[in-house]
Design an enzyme around this catalytic site. Structure first.
Site, PDB file in Angstrom:
ATOM      1  N   HIS A 157      89.154  87.874  64.369  1.00 27.14           N
ATOM      2  CA  HIS A 157      87.775  88.246  63.976  1.00 27.14           C
ATOM      3  C   HIS A 157      86.741  87.440  64.763  1.00 27.14           C
ATOM      4  CE1 HIS A 157      89.681  90.023  60.318  1.00 27.14           C
ATOM      5  NE2 HIS A 157      90.433  88.940  60.414  1.00 27.14           N
ATOM      6  N   SER A 278      69.385  85.762  88.687  1.00 24.93           N
ATOM      7  CA  SER A 278      68.350  86.640  88.154  1.00 24.93           C
ATOM      8  C   SER A 278      67.152  86.618  89.086  1.00 24.93           C
ATOM      9  CB  SER A 278      67.938  86.151  86.764  1.00 24.93           C
ATOM     10  OG  SER A 278      66.643  86.606  86.442  1.00 24.93           O
ATOM     11  N   LYS A 284      69.269  81.303  85.707  1.00 25.79           N
ATOM     12  CA  LYS A 284      70.390  82.160  85.329  1.00 25.79           C
ATOM     13  C   LYS A 284      71.538  82.151  86.329  1.00 25.79           C
ATOM     14  CE  LYS A 284      70.821  84.543  82.286  1.00 25.79           C
ATOM     15  NZ  LYS A 284      70.326  85.893  81.990  1.00 25.79           N
ATOM     16  N   GLU A 291      81.404  91.731  83.913  1.00 28.12           N
ATOM     17  CA  GLU A 291      80.596  92.769  83.253  1.00 28.12           C
ATOM     18  C   GLU A 291      80.819  94.126  83.898  1.00 28.12           C
ATOM     19  OE1 GLU A 291      76.450  91.078  81.691  1.00 28.12           O
ATOM     20  OE2 GLU A 291      76.898  90.418  83.708  1.00 28.12           O
TER      21      GLU A 291
END
Ligand code: ARG
Length: 460
Positions: A157, A278, A284, A291
């Site tokens: 979980h 970024s 960043k 991804e």
């Protein structure tokens, strides 16, 4: 421009819009080499069976080889007026060797031609997937071996559950990708069946030797029903299903890499070469590679659903709908191949933060099960032991400490059975290494599995 091979019964020129709408050449040109290979095998067999003469066969084969050379040199011009790869190559052959080229299509139809092309092409690509997955699995095993002593939280979980070895976690992916490889290998058995000789749908009147063609092309068997052979795409669907499962595994791995690289976890970091920045936020460093792996999973699932839908309810035998199989198949193959490659490279570009992993495993009562097991060892039923250890957890939460930081007299308030030796069972190494059932996270068990995997990879 050469007449269309089927122009005999037509009196009007094909509408240009129709040519453009029906053309598949931009896609299926990718099959050109396999189309030539299939044609050469068919041609050899025609000569062997005396359907055409040896001289005719020699001219056709020579022509085909010259066409392949043109392709190698980038000189071959595909035309959308000639619809597809089969007609483009046949027209080029005619241009090169004259009307004798027309003998090649004896006892053959584009329907079995496209089937043989896709099978030959997919056979090779599937082999590449199996090899690529093998390289990836090797990487995973090596990484597991290198990190055998790293302990991290195992989750259920997405809540910390019990400490596990990072190697065990990594080897879970080894198992997934091994099954993916097995699935592709199994799928190969159904891909590797020779459909030529089905002609359009019913078989043919010429004395074709299908088994000989199969042996020339390295097929394991010949299709047993001509109608099935020209209208079956389940080998493609099966491949796409296997590819989808494999991408699902990749997306889970990718998701974990993304989570682990976040400031919330800080379990891993990517090398600068394997991250992007970024355009607005200077601080960043983004995990775009995993991804995109995660994101590309949708394309492969899409290909599977697209083809399942295309094939649904199609009457036997061939229907032009089936031409729509290639764009999704090619895209799925390219996507999976890219993910296998970049996925393996990604593992080389990850640094494990063993301290963070260990700290996370040490906080949050991940050894509570072991406390319960300890009481079971003292003779209590597991349910009772579970409840008592739960009380100890509640007390530790209250005090803001870990279970092993509760004093013995505090523990004794929950149960008489607690003794000094309870502290021995609560350490991280002990907690993992006592999970020594086959397939468990104990150091010895994980090392055994790593050794087995290394042996399997060696022998495969
Ligand atoms: N381009 C077609 C395909 O990809 C080849 C077979 C065409 N057959 C036909 N009778 N139109 O499926």
């Amino acid at each position: 421009m050469a007449d269309k091979p089927w122009s005999g019964r037509f009196s009007e020129k094909t509408d240009r819009a129709v040519e453009l709408f029906t053309a598949s050449i931009d896609t299926d040109r990718r099959l050109a080499r396999w189309d030539i290979r299939g044609s050469i095998a068919h041609c050899r067999m025609l000569a062997r069976q005396k359907v055409i003469t040896d001289q005719e066969a020699a001219a056709i084969i020579e022509g085909m080889e010259a066409i392949e050379k043109d392709m190698d040199a980038g000189r071959f011009m595909f035309s959308d007026a000639l619809e597809d790869v089969h007609m483009n190559i046949e027209a080029a052959l005619t241009e090169r060797i004259g009307p004798v080229a027309g003998k090649l299509h004896t006892g053959r139809s584009r329907n079995d031609q496209v089937a043989v092309d896709v099978r030959l092409w997919l056979r090779e690509e599937t082999g590449n997937m199996i090899e690529g997955l093998k390289a990836l699995r090797r990487k995973i095993v090596a990484m597991a071996r290198d990190h055998i002593d790293v302990i991290m939280p195992g989750y259920t979980h997405l809540q910390r559950a019990q400490p596990v070895r990072l190697a065990h976690h990594l080897m879970a992916y080894y198992e997934m990708f091994s099954r993916d490889g097995q699935r592709f290998r199994d799928c190969l058995r159904r891909i590797n069946v020779m459909p030529l000789g089905s002609a359009a749908l019913a078989g043919t009147t010429y004395p074709l030797d299908r088994v000989y063609v199969a042996s020339l092309l390295g097929f394991e068997g010949v299709s047993a029903n001509s109608m099935d052979a020209v209208s079956d795409r389940d080998f493609v669907i099966e491949f796409l299903a296997d590819a989808s499962i494999c991408m699902m595994h990749f997306s889970r791995l990718a998701e974990e890499m993304i989570l682990w690289a976040s400031s919330e976890f800080r379990f891993i970091s990517f090398s600068d070469a394997f991250a992007t920045g970024s355009s607005i936020m200077p601080q960043k460093k983004n995990p775009d590679i995993p991804e995109l792996i995660r994101g590309k999973t949708g394309r492969v699932y899409g290909a599977l659903v697209a083809l399942l839908t295309t094939m649904k309810s199609l009457p036997l035998a061939y229907n032009r709908d089936m031409q729509e199989d290639k764009p999704p198949l090619f895209d799925a193959v390219d996507t999976l191949a890219a993910c296998i490659d970049i996925g393996a490279r990604m593992l080389d570009n990850i640094t494990i933060n063993r301290e963070m992993m260990r700290r996370a495993a040490a906080a949050g009562f991940l050894n509570a099960t072991d406390m319960a097991d300890y009481l079971v060892g003292k003779g209590l039923p597991f349910r009772e032991a579970h409840a008592l250890a739960g009380k100890a957890v509640a007390a530790a939460i209250e005090k803001g400490c870990e279970l092993q930081e509760l004093a013995l007299d505090e523990l004794k308030r929950f149960s008489e059975h607690f003794d000094r030796d309870v502290y021995d069972v609560l350490g991280l190494e002990r907690v993992t290494d006592t999970r020594n059932t086959y397939g468990g996270t104990a150091r010895s068990g994980v090392l055994d599995r790593i050794a087995e995997a290394e042996k399997d990879l060696e022998e495969e």
